[in-house]
Design a protein around this motif. Structure first.
Motif, PDB file in Angstrom:
ATOM      1  N   VAL A 207       0.864  -1.185   0.000  1.00 27.36           N
ATOM      2  CA  VAL A 207       0.000   0.000   0.000  1.00 27.36           C
ATOM      3  C   VAL A 207       0.897   1.231   0.000  1.00 27.36           C
ATOM      4  N   VAL A 208       0.664   2.113  -0.970  1.00 21.91           N
ATOM      5  CA  VAL A 208       1.480   3.324  -1.091  1.00 21.91           C
ATOM      6  C   VAL A 208       0.564   4.487  -1.456  1.00 21.91           C
ATOM      7  N   GLY A 209       0.936   5.685  -1.017  1.00 26.03           N
ATOM      8  CA  GLY A 209       0.133   6.863  -1.323  1.00 26.03           C
ATOM      9  C   GLY A 209       0.843   7.801  -2.275  1.00 26.03           C
ATOM     10  N   ILE A 210       0.079   8.666  -2.903  1.00 20.68           N
ATOM     11  CA  ILE A 210       0.651   9.695  -3.773  1.00 20.68           C
ATOM     12  C   ILE A 210       1.086  10.874  -2.907  1.00 20.68           C
ATOM     13  N   GLU A 211       2.329  11.291  -3.077  1.00 23.21           N
ATOM     14  CA  GLU A 211       2.855  12.449  -2.343  1.00 23.21           C
ATOM     15  C   GLU A 211       2.594  13.737  -3.093  1.00 23.21           C
ATOM     16  N   ARG A 226       6.755  13.733 -12.121  1.00 22.09           N
ATOM     17  CA  ARG A 226       5.420  14.284 -12.383  1.00 22.09           C
ATOM     18  C   ARG A 226       4.393  13.711 -11.400  1.00 22.09           C
ATOM     19  N   ILE A 227       4.463  12.423 -11.136  1.00 21.87           N
ATOM     20  CA  ILE A 227       3.746  11.817 -10.006  1.00 21.87           C
ATOM     21  C   ILE A 227       4.824  11.302  -9.068  1.00 21.87           C
ATOM     22  N   GLN A 228       4.716  11.657  -7.801  1.00 18.43           N
ATOM     23  CA  GLN A 228       5.714  11.242  -6.827  1.00 18.43           C
ATOM     24  C   GLN A 228       5.015  10.448  -5.729  1.00 18.43           C
ATOM     25  N   PHE A 229       5.532   9.260  -5.449  1.00 19.25           N
ATOM     26  CA  PHE A 229       4.926   8.416  -4.425  1.00 19.25           C
ATOM     27  C   PHE A 229       5.520   8.714  -3.056  1.00 19.25           C
ATOM     28  N   ALA A 279      12.430  10.331  -5.416  1.00 15.53           N
ATOM     29  CA  ALA A 279      12.626  10.066  -6.850  1.00 15.53           C
ATOM     30  C   ALA A 279      13.035   8.620  -7.073  1.00 15.53           C
ATOM     31  N   ALA A 280      14.021   8.147  -6.295  1.00 12.17           N
ATOM     32  CA  ALA A 280      14.445   6.748  -6.402  1.00 12.17           C
ATOM     33  C   ALA A 280      13.305   5.809  -6.046  1.00 12.17           C
ATOM     34  N   TRP A 281      12.536   6.172  -5.027  1.00 12.77           N
ATOM     35  CA  TRP A 281      11.399   5.367  -4.582  1.00 12.77           C
ATOM     36  C   TRP A 281      10.318   5.294  -5.663  1.00 12.77           C
ATOM     37  N   THR A 282       9.985   6.433  -6.250  1.00  6.63           N
ATOM     38  CA  THR A 282       8.971   6.465  -7.310  1.00  6.63           C
ATOM     39  C   THR A 282       9.419   5.644  -8.511  1.00  6.63           C
ATOM     40  N   ASP A 283      10.676   5.753  -8.876  1.00  8.74           N
ATOM     41  CA  ASP A 283      11.195   4.977 -10.013  1.00  8.74           C
ATOM     42  C   ASP A 283      11.082   3.482  -9.761  1.00  8.74           C
ATOM     43  N   ALA A 284      11.354   3.052  -8.527  1.00  3.92           N
ATOM     44  CA  ALA A 284      11.272   1.622  -8.203  1.00  3.92           C
ATOM     45  C   ALA A 284       9.844   1.103  -8.349  1.00  3.92           C
ATOM     46  N   ILE A 285       8.870   1.908  -7.948  1.00  2.80           N
ATOM     47  CA  ILE A 285       7.475   1.487  -8.059  1.00  2.80           C
ATOM     48  C   ILE A 285       7.059   1.382  -9.523  1.00  2.80           C
ATOM     49  N   PHE A 286       7.447   2.358 -10.334  1.00  3.87           N
ATOM     50  CA  PHE A 286       7.098   2.286 -11.755  1.00  3.87           C
ATOM     51  C   PHE A 286       7.847   1.157 -12.457  1.00  3.87           C
TER      52      PHE A 286
END
Length: 363
Positions: A207-211, A226-229, A279-286
């Motif tokens: 479970v993750v939210g949009i920051e 552009r979308i950051q988790f 940024a690193a976290w968002t990239d890992a999710i995508f």
């Protein structure tokens, strides 16, 4: 006259008939679909939905297969997968992990943090709530990752507290699962209310939210993606592939910079945001959403899961075994990017944005 022998034969006859009738009835009843068994090396999701049908033969084969222990020279991701396996069927562990310089029973624990920290215990009475102090984190990581010494070497080599704080949250969730939340957050609703009741929790592992959802032309002047988790609050079952990926990425980048002699303040070739931060976290999710090892992606397909799939999101969105929450859930009250206030039904965690790491004198 009925003899003992005749009675015995009759009894055997009736028992045999009963068992035959019972067997016939069972075979004629409709079969149920076996529960989905997550097997990272075998199974994939179809169209970003959890697969619902697997033959019992495939399920038995997955359950009986015992992975061989990888050698110390095996790829890092293979070793992480072996030591921290992911089982989607398991429940979310009832852990709440937070970090700070001191534990709440210390006189040095800031009064401004006590009310926020207490909300997690009050709303989760059945959970183990642990605030791990700075001087304990190193020993905990060394213990949990004793079989993978390069991970501990990377953690121990990080030159800034904020880097270690970022890395710790991924490491503890990969190894133990549960909820991680920054010390300057307040729980508004219990985790049991974060997902709708109609969701089958055996199909949800993360479970993750949009920051941030900066829908404006100059978004790159303010945010890295552009979308950051959000990374200040995360819920996961242990061993999740997203966590495995981010742990491997940070470990490899850390050891690379260490080897080249640039793992020092002012010399690193990555910013904190791109190295261990959002940024690193968002990239890992995508990367996970677009990984054919986990999702059925047609060869040659040009379709990717991108920010467009989450911008202006108002409710839950399930992508495979991941539930993405709207910006209101973990960022209520920011009064921008469509976030509602703290009294909204979708507001689950309030972040005070203290930026405590920025005032750390060791930086």
């Amino acid at each position: 006259m009925i003899t003992f022998r005749k009675s015995l034969i009759a009894a055997v006859f009736f028992i045999t008939v009963f068992l035959l009738l019972r067997s016939t009835h069972s075979s004629s009843s409709p079969s149920t679909t076996p529960e989905f068994k997550y097997a990272p090396e075998k199974d994939t999701y179809s169209n970003a939905e959890v697969a619902e049908e697997h033959s019992s033969e495939q399920e038995d084969a997955v359950q009986q297969q015992q992975p061989l222990k990888p050698s110390p020279s095996a790829p890092l991701r293979d070793r992480l997968r072996y030591h921290f396996p992911y089982d989607l069927d398991n429940k979310f562990p009832a852990y709440i992990w937070q970090t700070w310089k001191y534990t709440p029973d210390s006189l040095w624990f800031g009064e401004q943090l006590r009310s926020a920290e207490a909300t997690w215990t009050e709303l989760h009475p059945g959970f183990v709530h642990q605030v791990v102090p700075d001087d304990t984190q190193r020993y905990l990581i060394k213990y949990l990752y004793s079989a993978i010494p390069d991970v501990f070497e990377a953690y121990n080599s990080l030159p800034l507290p904020v880097l270690k704080a970022d890395f710790f949250r991924y490491l503890i969730l990969l190894a133990r699962g549960g909820i991680y939340s920054d010390i300057d957050t307040s729980a508004l609703q219990p985790a049991s209310d974060w997902l709708p009741s109609e969701y089958d929790l055996s199909t949800v592992g993360f479970v993750v939210g949009i920051e941030a959802d900066p829908d404006r032309p100059d978004w790159h002047d303010w945010y890295s993606r552009r979308i950051q988790f959000c990374q200040w609050t995360i819920q996961s079952k242990p061993g999740h592939p997203i966590l495995r990926d981010i742990v491997a990425y940070i470990t490899e980048e850390t050891l690379r910079m260490k080897k080249t002699g640039i793992l020092k303040v002012g010399k690193m070739d990555k910013t904190i945001v791109e190295y261990t931060g959002p940024a690193a976290w968002t990239d890992a999710i995508f990367r996970y959403f677009n990984n054919p090892d986990y999702f059925n992606i047609e060869p040659g397909s040009t379709h990717n899961v991108t920010y467009e799939d989450f911008t202006n999101q108002k409710e839950w969105k399930k992508v495979g075994d991941v539930v993405v929450l709207p910006i209101t859930s973990f960022s209520p009250g920011v009064m921008q990017m469509g976030a509602e206030d703290v009294d909204h039904p979708m507001a689950f965690v309030k972040h005070d944005f203290e930026g405590t790491w920025k005032t750390d004198p060791s930086l």
